[in-house]
Design an enzyme around this catalytic site. Structure first.
Site, PDB file in Angstrom:
ATOM      1  CG  HIS A 128     -11.954 131.043  45.379  1.00 54.13           C
ATOM      2  ND1 HIS A 128     -11.568 129.977  46.146  1.00 54.13           N
ATOM      3  CD2 HIS A 128     -11.607 130.736  44.098  1.00 54.13           C
ATOM      4  CE1 HIS A 128     -10.988 129.064  45.362  1.00 54.13           C
ATOM      5  NE2 HIS A 128     -11.009 129.490  44.126  1.00 54.13           N
ATOM      6  CG  ASP A 170     -11.419 129.223  39.934  1.00 55.63           C
ATOM      7  OD1 ASP A 170     -11.421 129.691  41.089  1.00 55.63           O
ATOM      8  OD2 ASP A 170     -10.367 128.956  39.325  1.00 55.63           O
TER       9      ASP A 170
HETATM   10 MN    MN Z   1      -9.749 128.951  42.372  1.00 55.32          MN
END
Ligand code: MN
Length: 326
Positions: A10, A287
């Site tokens: 992200h 992540d």
């Molecule tokens: Mn995530």
């Protein structure tokens, strides 16, 4: 393993940065902030250090999904997508894009997905769970009928759709009252996202659009462990399911879902997932910046699976699904 591809990774733009703030205590916020705003420097160094050739990037959460005004949500999604396209263009060998979509307006999101795939070259979309529409108390889940034309477009474009977590609305989170630690990645994210995925499976969406592919993070949000019971509870009662879909829900899980290792770097969970959904439908992810690249990569590179499966999960499945060889 060299050449890994990671796809739940992200970034934030100024308008969505604060959405990540609440999940972290002040003492670590400066670190999270610097990680999530960086794309071309520290992120590339982390990738180089840990054998990650490419990241598919997506906006932080809940971001667009938590903007009840549909016009503003669409404007922020567009701004984030244009920014991401610029960043990808600087290093297309290291980064590709997943679209942010304002599903507050299904028609607008359909057009934006088409723009992102056809004009910006994005590989799919990543959406942060339900969308708040009109006011903060209204949650729209994507099994609802107004989303069928959107799904038709995703299928037509062969654009995989990453269903990423968010917290439930306060009205739906009463079970967590007095236990705020249960919110977020510890528990509520996975529960919220698994229920959303089961709604999609049970709705008949995949009977209408059998080529759609949905991706779930965090080793499948606990679903690999749960799917047998979903289909087989009270098996002695005839016609007990009552869902509109034609098949067992695990049939859709096996044919229309992929899962990633994001934020769940645990060998027993991976082995269970390999037995349940198969090594062809699991993909490596970290992540970042909310989890560490080294934690993901050092675990994955050494976990006791065959080198053939490591290659599939670490790289080949993502290359095939997102057509990254082209
Ligand atoms: Mn995530």
């Amino acid at each position: 393993m060299q050449g890994k591809i990671a796809l739940e990774e992200h970034f934030a733009i100024a308008e969505t940065l604060e959405d990540s703030h609440g999940y972290f205590p002040e003492r670590v916020w400066q670190e999270v902030k610097s990680r999530v705003l960086d794309i071309q420097e520290r992120r590339v160094a982390e990738m180089d250090r840990h054998g990650i050739e490419m990241m598919l990037l997506s906006l932080n959460a809940p971001a667009v999904q938590a903007i009840p005004d549909p016009a503003r949500a669409a404007a922020i999604a567009r701004r984030a997508n244009d920014f991401l396209a610029e960043q990808v263009a600087k290093r297309p060998d290291r980064f590709q894009g997943l679209a942010a979509l304002a599903l507050q307006d299904a028609d607008g999101a359909t057009r934006e997905l088409e723009r992102c795939v056809k004009d910006l070259g994005f590989r799919g979309a990543l959406v942060n769970g339900f969308s708040q529409v009109g006011n903060a108390e209204t949650a729209a889940y994507y099994d609802l009928p107004q989303y069928r034309p959107f799904w038709a477009m995703a299928e037509k474009l062969e654009a995989p759709f990453y269903l990423h977590p968010r917290n439930p609305l306060p009205r739906d989170a009463r079970i967590y009252q007095g236990h705020p630690w249960l919110l977020g990645p510890i528990w509520a994210f996975g529960h919220e996202t698994a229920v959303h995925a089961l709604r999609l499976m049970a709705s008949g969406l995949f009977d209408a659009h059998p080529r759609l592919q949905i991706i779930l993070g965090h080793m499948g949000e606990n679903l690999p462990f749960a799917m047998w019971r979903v289909d087989n509870a009270n098996a002695w009662i005839e016609n007990r399911h009552g869902w509109p879909a034609k098949k067992r829900l695990s049939d859709y899980f096996h044919e229309n879902f992929y899962i990633t290792t994001s934020g769940n770097f645990h060998t027993p969970a991976l082995l269970n997932a390999m037995l349940e959904i198969g090594a062809d439908r699991i993909m490596f992810s970290t992540d970042w910046p909310f989890e560490n690249v080294d934690h993901a990569a050092i675990w994955f590179d050494a976990c006791p699976i065959s080198e053939n499966d490591r290659r599939k999960i670490g790289r080949d499945n993502a290359r095939r699904l997102f057509r990254l060889g082209n």
